[in-house]
Design a protein around this motif. Structure first.
Motif, PDB file in Angstrom:
ATOM      1  N   ALA A 268       9.473  -1.912  -0.065  1.00  0.00           N
ATOM      2  CA  ALA A 268       8.736  -1.213  -1.123  1.00  0.00           C
ATOM      3  C   ALA A 268       7.359  -0.833  -0.569  1.00  0.00           C
ATOM      4  O   ALA A 268       7.015  -1.151   0.572  1.00  0.00           O
ATOM      5  N   GLU A 269       6.585  -0.167  -1.373  1.00  0.00           N
ATOM      6  CA  GLU A 269       5.280   0.304  -0.883  1.00  0.00           C
ATOM      7  C   GLU A 269       4.341  -0.848  -0.588  1.00  0.00           C
ATOM      8  O   GLU A 269       3.586  -0.808   0.392  1.00  0.00           O
ATOM      9  N   HIS A 270       4.402  -1.903  -1.408  1.00  0.00           N
ATOM     10  CA  HIS A 270       3.426  -2.983  -1.283  1.00  0.00           C
ATOM     11  C   HIS A 270       4.034  -4.309  -0.820  1.00  0.00           C
ATOM     12  O   HIS A 270       3.313  -5.310  -0.765  1.00  0.00           O
ATOM     13  N   PHE A 271       5.302  -4.343  -0.513  1.00  0.00           N
ATOM     14  CA  PHE A 271       5.885  -5.581   0.002  1.00  0.00           C
ATOM     15  C   PHE A 271       7.146  -5.286   0.829  1.00  0.00           C
ATOM     16  O   PHE A 271       7.810  -4.268   0.635  1.00  0.00           O
ATOM     17  N   VAL A 272       7.394  -6.202   1.741  1.00  0.00           N
ATOM     18  CA  VAL A 272       8.617  -6.195   2.554  1.00  0.00           C
ATOM     19  C   VAL A 272       9.164  -7.621   2.543  1.00  0.00           C
ATOM     20  O   VAL A 272       8.437  -8.573   2.859  1.00  0.00           O
ATOM     21  N   ILE A 273      10.409  -7.767   2.151  1.00  0.00           N
ATOM     22  CA  ILE A 273      11.066  -9.080   2.118  1.00  0.00           C
ATOM     23  C   ILE A 273      12.282  -9.013   3.040  1.00  0.00           C
ATOM     24  O   ILE A 273      13.151  -8.158   2.854  1.00  0.00           O
ATOM     25  N   THR A 274      12.312  -9.871   4.025  1.00  0.00           N
ATOM     26  CA  THR A 274      13.442  -9.923   4.956  1.00  0.00           C
ATOM     27  C   THR A 274      14.201 -11.232   4.746  1.00  0.00           C
ATOM     28  O   THR A 274      13.616 -12.309   4.729  1.00  0.00           O
TER      29      THR A 274
END
Length: 348
Positions: free
Chosen positions: A106-112
């Motif tokens: 997303a624009e304000h977060f990255v979850i792996t």
């Protein structure tokens, strides 16, 4: 479990160590983006992440399962789910280990979310942190770093598979029989590897479309695409080569089986001739071994015994000799050639 959770702004990491989920979700409103890294989380942990970051339930369900093919899906809230498959070659077992990485972008977060031992991402994070000019491009820069590490990890797997295939190929085309099970195993590994590589081309190509990535990152995504295209071509060639090697190995096995059959036929022929030689002796021994009155009363001298014995031996040998000569002088008729009865074939 949570491996790392960091907030990035202006191309820099804003703190040391990992932060709690609630604090990371609050940092999303302060500019920049948060990168949350997880390894094989449980359902409760994923539910907590979903609640903090507002993820779609179907996206979370996809991240929990293990997929066979990479894919990319866009959700209504603007979050994009990208699933990648990783690969690593195990030298001891001579097999390819695979893993999976689910990326919520997303624009304000990255979850792996990582699954499997072949999905390490610490190298991608540290490499990206050394490139502040790329971090300034936003959360999409993490996708490039992950893709670049995953695709670079494919190259050693291709090289090791190529080495194994060359060994099998050298064995087969030298005339020796290679283990068919090993060829099937290599082909299965090449096929699984192809399923991980080929669909990823569509994911990377989509990122090259207008508006899907910042202009500063487009050259880096093109570089990943070029490397991935080369790996895809090599894996496809390996699959075709293994199919050819398998057919050649089956042909070698057929030749070896024919040799064994010929040796068995020659042995049976020699045994048959030997049995034919001893057949008259068996007849004579059996004949004179009969305790009949006629034999006892009529064979009263050595001359009569010798005459009957020689006749009993010579007559079967003579008949066997005549039969073998007739068989050699009258060979079996050749098998007629089967021709195509189609009128066009006869016209040709």
């Amino acid at each position: 479990m949570i491996v790392d959770c960091a907030h990035y702004r202006d191309g820099r990491r804003q703190h040391e160590g990992a932060m709690p989920l609630e604090q990371a979700a609050a940092r999303c409103a302060q500019g920049g983006f948060v990168w949350l890294g997880m390894f094989e989380p449980g359902p409760a942990e994923l539910a907590r992440v979903r609640e903090c970051f507002g993820l779609h339930e179907l996206a979370v369900e996809d991240a929990r399962a293990f997929h066979l093919r990479p894919k990319a899906e866009q959700y209504e809230d603007g979050t994009e789910l990208i699933i990648l498959r990783t690969a690593r070659y195990d030298d001891e077992r001579e097999e390819v280990d695979t893993g999976e990485i689910s990326i919520f972008l997303a624009e304000h977060f990255v979850i792996t979310v990582r699954q499997g031992i072949a999905s390490e991402l610490s190298g991608a994070r540290s490499r990206l942190e050394r490139r502040p000019e790329l971090l300034r491009a936003g959360s999409v820069s993490t996708l490039w770093a992950i893709l670049d590490q995953v695709v670079d990890g494919y190259a050693p797997v291709v090289a090791e598979l190529e080495r194994d295939i060359e060994q099998i190929e050298a064995t087969v085309f030298s005339g020796a029989v290679a283990p068919t099970e090993r060829i099937y195993s290599l082909r299965r590994e090449a096929t699984d590897f192809y399923r991980a590589v080929h669909p990823l081309l569509a994911v990377v190509t989509r990122r090259l479309q207008p508006g899907k990535a910042p202009a500063g990152l487009l050259p880096y995504f093109r570089d990943v695409h070029d490397h991935l295209l080369l790996v895809n071509e090599e894996v496809a060639a390996q699959r075709d080569l293994l199919a050819t090697v398998l057919e050649a190995n089956i042909a070698v096995i057929s030749v070896e089986q024919n040799k064994i059959n010929l040796r068995q036929s020659a042995t049976m022929e020699r045994l048959t001739i030997l049995a034919s030689v001893f057949l008259p002796l068996s007849f004579v021994v059996g004949f004179f071994g009969q305790n009949f009155d006629w034999l006892v009363t009529h064979i009263s001298s050595f001359t009569a015994f010798l005459v009957l014995t020689l006749c009993g031996l010579l007559l079967p040998c003579l008949l066997l000799y005549v039969w073998l000569r007739r068989r050699r002088s009258h060979p079996a008729p050749p098998v007629p050639e089967v021709r195509d009865a189609h009128p066009r074939a006869e016209a040709r």
